[in-house]
Design a protein around this motif. Sequence first.
Motif, PDB file in Angstrom:
ATOM      1  N   VAL A   1     -18.522 -26.351  34.311  1.00 48.66           N
ATOM      2  CA  VAL A   1     -19.505 -25.774  35.223  1.00 48.66           C
ATOM      3  C   VAL A   1     -20.675 -25.216  34.416  1.00 48.66           C
ATOM      4  O   VAL A   1     -20.482 -24.475  33.453  1.00 48.66           O
ATOM      5  N   GLN A   2     -21.888 -25.582  34.798  1.00 50.69           N
ATOM      6  CA  GLN A   2     -23.092 -25.101  34.130  1.00 50.69           C
ATOM      7  C   GLN A   2     -23.674 -23.906  34.885  1.00 50.69           C
ATOM      8  O   GLN A   2     -23.519 -23.796  36.111  1.00 50.69           O
ATOM      9  N   VAL A   3     -24.365 -23.032  34.144  1.00 48.17           N
ATOM     10  CA  VAL A   3     -24.940 -21.822  34.739  1.00 48.17           C
ATOM     11  C   VAL A   3     -26.451 -21.826  34.499  1.00 48.17           C
ATOM     12  O   VAL A   3     -26.908 -21.867  33.352  1.00 48.17           O
ATOM     13  N   LEU A   4     -27.214 -21.783  35.596  1.00 46.07           N
ATOM     14  CA  LEU A   4     -28.673 -21.764  35.523  1.00 46.07           C
ATOM     15  C   LEU A   4     -29.205 -20.455  36.096  1.00 46.07           C
ATOM     16  O   LEU A   4     -29.155 -20.239  37.306  1.00 46.07           O
ATOM     17  N   PRO A   5     -29.712 -19.554  35.248  1.00 45.13           N
ATOM     18  CA  PRO A   5     -30.321 -18.318  35.765  1.00 45.13           C
ATOM     19  C   PRO A   5     -31.773 -18.534  36.189  1.00 45.13           C
ATOM     20  O   PRO A   5     -32.516 -19.301  35.557  1.00 45.13           O
ATOM     21  N   ILE A   6     -32.162 -17.872  37.267  1.00 48.82           N
ATOM     22  CA  ILE A   6     -33.565 -17.745  37.666  1.00 48.82           C
ATOM     23  C   ILE A   6     -33.898 -16.269  37.514  1.00 48.82           C
ATOM     24  O   ILE A   6     -33.280 -15.426  38.179  1.00 48.82           O
ATOM     25  N   PHE A   7     -34.832 -15.934  36.627  1.00 48.13           N
ATOM     26  CA  PHE A   7     -35.085 -14.509  36.393  1.00 48.13           C
ATOM     27  C   PHE A   7     -36.569 -14.189  36.500  1.00 48.13           C
ATOM     28  O   PHE A   7     -37.435 -15.054  36.364  1.00 48.13           O
ATOM     29  N   GLY A   8     -36.849 -12.931  36.738  1.00 48.21           N
ATOM     30  CA  GLY A   8     -38.218 -12.446  36.876  1.00 48.21           C
ATOM     31  C   GLY A   8     -38.194 -11.062  37.487  1.00 48.21           C
ATOM     32  O   GLY A   8     -37.172 -10.605  38.017  1.00 48.21           O
ATOM     33  N   MET A   9     -39.316 -10.367  37.443  1.00 52.10           N
ATOM     34  CA  MET A   9     -39.370  -8.982  37.913  1.00 52.10           C
ATOM     35  C   MET A   9     -39.161  -8.887  39.422  1.00 52.10           C
ATOM     36  O   MET A   9     -39.258  -9.884  40.144  1.00 52.10           O
ATOM     37  N   GLY A  10     -38.855  -7.688  39.887  1.00 51.00           N
ATOM     38  CA  GLY A  10     -38.629  -7.467  41.303  1.00 51.00           C
ATOM     39  C   GLY A  10     -39.844  -7.805  42.138  1.00 51.00           C
ATOM     40  O   GLY A  10     -40.969  -7.464  41.784  1.00 51.00           O
ATOM     41  N   GLY A  11     -39.614  -8.456  43.274  1.00 45.31           N
ATOM     42  CA  GLY A  11     -40.693  -8.789  44.186  1.00 45.31           C
ATOM     43  C   GLY A  11     -41.331 -10.134  43.942  1.00 45.31           C
ATOM     44  O   GLY A  11     -42.260 -10.522  44.660  1.00 45.31           O
ATOM     45  N   LEU A  12     -40.853 -10.893  42.935  1.00 48.16           N
ATOM     46  CA  LEU A  12     -41.462 -12.192  42.611  1.00 48.16           C
ATOM     47  C   LEU A  12     -40.985 -13.318  43.522  1.00 48.16           C
ATOM     48  O   LEU A  12     -41.635 -14.355  43.612  1.00 48.16           O
ATOM     49  N   GLY A  13     -39.830 -13.154  44.150  1.00 50.39           N
ATOM     50  CA  GLY A  13     -39.338 -14.197  45.052  1.00 50.39           C
ATOM     51  C   GLY A  13     -38.213 -15.034  44.488  1.00 50.39           C
ATOM     52  O   GLY A  13     -38.077 -16.215  44.819  1.00 50.39           O
ATOM     53  N   LYS A  14     -37.377 -14.435  43.641  1.00 52.75           N
ATOM     54  CA  LYS A  14     -36.246 -15.175  43.051  1.00 52.75           C
ATOM     55  C   LYS A  14     -35.271 -15.642  44.119  1.00 52.75           C
ATOM     56  O   LYS A  14     -34.826 -16.793  44.123  1.00 52.75           O
TER      57      LYS A  14
ATOM     58  N   ILE B   1     -27.235 -13.883  28.696  1.00 55.13           N
ATOM     59  CA  ILE B   1     -25.781 -13.736  28.610  1.00 55.13           C
ATOM     60  C   ILE B   1     -25.066 -14.847  29.380  1.00 55.13           C
ATOM     61  O   ILE B   1     -24.089 -15.425  28.910  1.00 55.13           O
ATOM     62  N   MET B   2     -25.588 -15.188  30.579  1.00 55.21           N
ATOM     63  CA  MET B   2     -24.863 -16.082  31.479  1.00 55.21           C
ATOM     64  C   MET B   2     -25.273 -17.545  31.348  1.00 55.21           C
ATOM     65  O   MET B   2     -24.542 -18.438  31.775  1.00 55.21           O
ATOM     66  N   ALA B   3     -26.432 -17.821  30.773  1.00 55.60           N
ATOM     67  CA  ALA B   3     -26.989 -19.178  30.821  1.00 55.60           C
ATOM     68  C   ALA B   3     -26.218 -20.174  29.967  1.00 55.60           C
ATOM     69  O   ALA B   3     -25.837 -19.885  28.834  1.00 55.60           O
ATOM     70  N   THR B   4     -26.020 -21.374  30.520  1.00 52.55           N
ATOM     71  CA  THR B   4     -25.627 -22.543  29.723  1.00 52.55           C
ATOM     72  C   THR B   4     -26.762 -23.571  29.755  1.00 52.55           C
ATOM     73  O   THR B   4     -26.765 -24.521  28.979  1.00 52.55           O
ATOM     74  N   ILE B   5     -27.683 -23.386  30.708  1.00 50.13           N
ATOM     75  CA  ILE B   5     -28.900 -24.182  30.812  1.00 50.13           C
ATOM     76  C   ILE B   5     -30.068 -23.227  30.575  1.00 50.13           C
ATOM     77  O   ILE B   5     -29.980 -22.045  30.916  1.00 50.13           O
ATOM     78  N   LYS B   6     -31.143 -23.719  30.007  1.00 50.37           N
ATOM     79  CA  LYS B   6     -32.302 -22.867  29.763  1.00 50.37           C
ATOM     80  C   LYS B   6     -32.728 -22.167  31.045  1.00 50.37           C
ATOM     81  O   LYS B   6     -32.980 -22.817  32.072  1.00 50.37           O
ATOM     82  N   PRO B   7     -32.793 -20.815  31.059  1.00 49.96           N
ATOM     83  CA  PRO B   7     -33.148 -20.079  32.279  1.00 49.96           C
ATOM     84  C   PRO B   7     -34.529 -20.453  32.794  1.00 49.96           C
ATOM     85  O   PRO B   7     -35.433 -20.795  32.027  1.00 49.96           O
TER      86      PRO B   7
END
Length: 609
Positions: free
Chosen positions: A190-203, A317-323
């Motif tokens: 199982v691969q893990v893809l994070p989507i990150f960014g500051m609050g209010g950006l629409g993640k 910490i969680m990514a196995t794919i480039k965030p």
Amino acid sequence: MAESLLFPLVRGVASKATNALVQTVTRMCGLDDDRQTLEHHLLAVECKLVNAEEMSQTNGYVKSWMEKLKAVAYEADDVLDEFEYEALRRKSQIGNSTSCKVLGYVTCCSLLLFRFAMSKKLEAVLGKIKELVEEMNTFGLENSGSREYQQHPWRQTHSKLDESTKIFGRGDDKEGVVKLLLDQQDQRMVQVLPIFGMGGLGKTTLAKMVYNDQEVKQHFELKMWHCVSENFDVIAIVKSIIELATNERCDLPDNIELLQKKLDEVTGQKRFLLVLDDVWNEEKRMWDDELKPILCSVGLPGSVIVVTCRSKQVASIMATIKPHELAFLSEEDSWELFSNKAFSDGVEEQLELHTIGRRIVNKCEGLPLALKTMGGLLSSKKQVDEWKAIEESNIGANVGGKYEVMPILKLSYKHLSYEMKQCFAFCALFRKDYEMEKGMLIQLWMANGFIQEDGTMDLTQKGEFIFHELVWRSFLQNTKEVLSSAYSVSSKYETVVFKMHDLMHDLARDVSNECATIRELIKQKALVKNVRHLQMSRVKLEKICGLFDGRTSVRTLLAPSRIQHRFLHQDIKRLPYLLPFVSLRALRWQSVRVSFNVENAKHLRFPKT
């Protein structure tokens, strides 16, 4: 900012003092002069409160005075409520009798007893408020009018609004993330893809766009969505995923070995997509040693976990794919999002408003939540001077900190009507990411007296109006219709559920200091003293009782359905007799019938007694 809710409280109590039923009973008891004195004192205080609120920002003495006034106002409300209750009780006893006037028939004994008890209570409240008025007169406060703000006309279509059709500037992000998910089909683990960014950006918005994409639906046999937030509890997360995969309640004991086997059983022969929304945990050990071995060893090849988070540390910490780092909206996308809100309610897109709006958009610095909130606020402002006043306010986004959007959100909150302020602040009672039900929330607003009839709408219609206003201005979000017995008495009926953005939840907690959970109070070793709205949780009754010290002013007592355990079934039945809930307006404890004595049920509006 919590003191800003004192004005509607005092105004509501003053209004109750003029209630026809209250006047009728106070005249019967010979206490109408005292009622009028209380009314006059409350009106005198109301005229000074706006100035007092401003002064309290720098004057601790005035701030302390306002806290004392709040306590007395609640006490006065309870006293007036008892007069109203007595009027309704007598009216109910008499019924439609034509031989007696309504409220006219009463035995001398019962009238004397009631008058004796109520005269003492009314006298006590009058003594306290007289002292506060005398103290207030030493502050040099100026009279000021109510700062109500213009409300939108009713919008019939908001509950049906599909916000996914009005998302600006995220098309490329969606395509990129979808491609990444589909490209993992040959990966065994199982691969893990994070989507990150500051609050209010629409993640979360981007994750939903991806989750509902047609290619994604066809590619993954099983899709699951779990909102983690600040509760990174392994057992709770795994149980939730099992329930999502099976669409059934997981009644297994809290044994991680059993849960792991069950998870493998329900996902082992499926390619799945799991979204872990709003992850905060930055402890690498908790992910690497506890949750990752369980989640990343199940499912068919090509299974993927998408994680949304604010922290780059969480992503690494969680990514196995480039965030995937979410960027700010471009200037033109920002303008499209803002103008879609600001000019949607009959506000003409004049050249001058267009120019001012562009400058306001620049201050929002490409943050979608800020842009939607400001657009919703300005949609009720039709004059150039009003737009200029907003532009000149301190609304810079201050990018980089936790509360980068807070100046904008607080400004928008400031421009809500007092009724909307109270209704929004009440939502602080629910934990972050809690899925609330619209109809239930409106009933709770009504039970607590936050909504007043205005001659054109009844209370329910007014509650609907306020709800839609808060949704329109982005104070409440993620509305959807469900068909589930978990929310409605009969599964035949659809009901609307919704959540709050976590920044809006932070704002609600900031503007209200009257909401708390049992767990918070136990953790802080605090008594239920100034708490008016209390959320229960899975805690033994003995610990709960230890938080109460004599009389309490709790007005709302709620327990979510998920904590209906056997020992709580028994405990809740004992609560009315062990805890002095003499001010309770609303009680919600699903599946359990609670018996109240008359004293404890006098003020109860919900459920109807």
